[in-house]
Design a protein around this motif. Structure first.
Motif, mmCIF file in Angstrom:
data_model
loop_
_atom_site.group_PDB
_atom_site.id
_atom_site.type_symbol
_atom_site.label_atom_id
_atom_site.label_comp_id
_atom_site.label_asym_id
_atom_site.label_seq_id
_atom_site.Cartn_x
_atom_site.Cartn_y
_atom_site.Cartn_z
ATOM 1 N N HIS A 277 37.557 48.371 32.300
ATOM 2 C CA HIS A 277 38.548 47.487 33.305
ATOM 3 C C HIS A 277 38.118 47.460 34.732
ATOM 4 N N GLN A 278 37.596 48.659 35.338
ATOM 5 C CA GLN A 278 37.185 48.808 36.639
ATOM 6 C C GLN A 278 35.967 47.924 36.592
ATOM 7 N N LYS B 194 37.828 47.561 47.865
ATOM 8 C CA LYS B 194 38.696 47.124 46.788
ATOM 9 C C LYS B 194 39.089 47.810 45.581
ATOM 10 N N ILE B 195 37.999 48.568 44.951
ATOM 11 C CA ILE B 195 38.268 48.964 43.633
ATOM 12 C C ILE B 195 38.256 50.480 43.698
ATOM 13 N N HIS C 208 35.154 45.160 34.921
ATOM 14 C CA HIS C 208 35.785 43.945 35.075
ATOM 15 C C HIS C 208 36.181 43.457 36.273
ATOM 16 N N THR C 209 36.980 44.366 37.027
ATOM 17 C CA THR C 209 37.185 43.959 38.393
ATOM 18 C C THR C 209 36.060 43.959 39.240
ATOM 19 N N LYS D 251 34.278 40.607 38.860
ATOM 20 C CA LYS D 251 35.373 39.343 39.216
ATOM 21 C C LYS D 251 35.061 39.153 40.722
#
Length: 582
Positions: A326-327, A357-358, A329-330, A333
């Motif tokens: 999931h991280q 930002k992560i 994927h961020t 993006k």
């Protein structure tokens, strides 16, 4: 011990006998999350376009995904569970009708939920194991309702009503601990099937051996018509009962002892059918039951425990991998937003803003930029840019240290799988890979060191300027002090009747009394001389006041404390004035 050997044997099968849990997770994360070829494909080609809902499907999707819809589903499950708890055999007809109506309404609610979700998700609905479980329960409840309305009562209707119990399993998706247990059992199905087949094989062997050894043994206290070894079926059922540990020692004693009226002769089939089994017991019953208990109850059951432990470890590993995915994927993006054409390079300052930002452990959200600089000190620089190949290696190292709960600055101790790392580097053939110890390799650490050296030199230069200014001020002060001392030496004291006066002209005048500033005079001098000295002092004092040297200050003490000037000052103290500087 057995469980440990089982896990070691399984690890050796996959060439991971020296790996612990964290090493296995780390190996999986390298191949599937951080250094995965699919990551390169996603960055270069982009993610496949997400399916967009339109019209009625969009409205229904908002309803299905809303928290209110999940709350209604949970309420129906709890109502169904409560309804199963309050049913009893002596309930009244009116209560039975009300319960059946409530059950029917609950089934209608389950059907509506399934239909709406299938309408929105379509094929994706069956990719979720919880949706599959819900669908099976709903189909079973529908069959139960249809069978009752057509067949009325019967064994089939009672069997189909068992699907109602399956509604309770739907609670597992709303409870985290139940969710983990169900996932573990689901993952362990294949392993449990293998162990169960092995147990069935052992029971089959012991059943055949039991029919041959104890098939004609006379009945005793616990060996009876229902529990015996006279047929293969009876032997299988008896051994399944023995597997639970229920009274197996009593059966062993009955089969080992000689019963009254038993015979050592072999009975014919006709005699067995007419008289029943009359054989005497045999000592083979002891090793038979003891070995069965050790093999089936001890060994096989522990194998099942080992399978469940391994499956639980896999479930936890899958959850951890899912969080990292999931991280990632961020991250993909955010990178696509900064680098739409995917050149693979980004300026270092934009890289810092991106990772801030992560969330941790992949990113640095909540950290200071200074901390990010030091954490990325081993990143290679290509001009002012950083390549994603090197950045992903660094983020993977941080993930490993996070797993091990070690210092996040020790990224240089992390080791990668050789094949995975080589494949990741070869995925970017246009980027040169150089060792960090080569002279031509420029790292963030070099920039940090250069900035520290620059700041040090700047501080030193500022300190040197301040020291030079201080020296100049000190020399100027010494010069002024020397001038003041020189001016003070040009003023000559006048002794007047034992009182010291200062003459503007600097000419020396000898007083009547010979003291040099005590202001008291010689007590042995004659009174006339003292009066003459006092008259001279008063004349000088009036002359000093008339010149307005001290302005409004008419007090002798104030006159004494006034700063020294080139004018006429009166010395009233035996101590020198002004006092020397300490």
């Amino acid at each position: 011990v057995l469980v440990g050997h089982f896990l070691l044997a399984k690890a050796a099968l996959h060439k991971q006998e020296l790996f612990d849990y964290y090493d296995k997770v780390w190996l999986s994360l390298q191949k599937t999350v951080f250094l995965s070829p699919t990551l390169v494909q996603r960055l270069r080609i982009g993610d496949p376009p997400m399916e967009r809902y339109r019209g009625c499907r969009l409205i229904v999707s908002r309803v299905v995904d809303s928290p209110i819809f999940d709350g209604i589903s949970l309420f129906l499950i709890l109502a169904s569970t409560l309804l199963l708890c309050i049913r009893h055999a002596t309930e009244s007809k009116r209560f039975t009708e009300a319960a059946e109506l409530a059950s029917f309404l609950i089934v209608v609610g389950f059907n509506a939920e399934a239909v709406l979700k299938i309408f929105v998700y379509r094929r994706k609905y069956f990719r979720n194991k919880w949706n599959v479980l819900d669908f099976v329960v709903v189909v079973g409840c529908n069959l139960s309702v249809m069978a009752k309305s057509t067949l009325g009562k019967g064994s089939i209707v009672r069997a189909l009503r068992a699907f109602r119990v399956g509604r309770v399993l739907r609670l597992a998706r709303y409870a985290a601990f139940l969710n983990a247990m169900i996932d573990t059992l689901y993952t362990a199905l294949a392993g449990l099937a293998n162990v169960s087949m092995l147990i069935a094989l052992v029971i089959f062997m012991y059943s055949c051996l039991g029919v041959g050894l104890f098939g004609t043994t006379a009945h005793g206290t616990y060996l009876a018509d229902e529990y015996n070894f006279q047929s293969f079926g009876n032997s299988m059922l008896l051994l399944l009962r023995v597997s639970t540990g229920e009274g197996w020692q009593n059966l062993m004693y009955d089969l080992a002892e000689e019963q009254p009226g038993c015979t050592q002769l072999i009975q014919s089939p006709e005699e067995l059918q007419a008289q029943g089994p009359l054989g005497c017991g045999t000592p083979f019953a002891y090793p038979y039951f003891v070995s069965y208990q050790l093999i089936v109850k001890m060994v096989m059951i522990n194998l099942i425990v080992g399978v469940l432990m391994d499956s639980f470890s896999k479930v936890q590993q899958a959850k951890l991998t899912k969080s990292y995915r999931h991280q990632m994927h961020t991250f993909v993006k955010l990178w696509k937003e900064e680098d739409p054409a995917f050149s693979g390079y980004l300026p270092f300052d934009r890289i810092v803003l991106l990772v801030l930002k992560i969330d941790a452990p992949l990113g640095f959200k909540g950290s200071k930029s200074k901390h990010v600089f030091h954490a990325m000190r081993f990143l290679r620089l290509y001009g002012k840019n950083v390549h994603i190949r090197d950045l992903m290696i660094l983020l993977a190292q941080r993930a490993y240290l996070w797993l091990r709960e070690e210092a996040e600055m020790d990224t240089e101790i992390v080791r990668f799988d050789h094949t995975t790392l080589v494949d990741w580097i070869l995925a970017f053939p246009e980027v040169e890979f150089s060792d960090v110890y080569q002279e031509k390799c420029v790292l963030i650490a070099h920039v940090i060191i250069a900035s520290h050296v620059k700041r040090f030199i700047t501080r030193k230069r500022e300190q040197w300027v301040r020291d030079d200014d201080a020296d100049d001020k000190k020399r100027e002060g010494d010069r002024k002090l020397a001038i003041q001392k020189k001016q003070r030496r040009s003023i000559t004291p006048i002794h007047t009747g034992g009182l010291v006066l200062l003459s503007k002209s600097g000419s020396l005048s000898t007083g009547v009394l010979g003291d040099t500033g005590a202001g008291v005079g010689d007590m042995e001098a004659d009174a006339a001389a003292q009066r003459a000295g006092l008259t001279a002092w008063v004349t000088a004092w009036e002359s000093y006041r008339s010149e307005a040297t001290l302005g409004e200050q008419s007090n002798v003490l104030v006159t004494q404390l006034a700063p020294p000037t080139a004018e006429v000052l009166i010395q009233l103290s035996p101590l020198p004035w002004p006092p020397p500087k300490s």
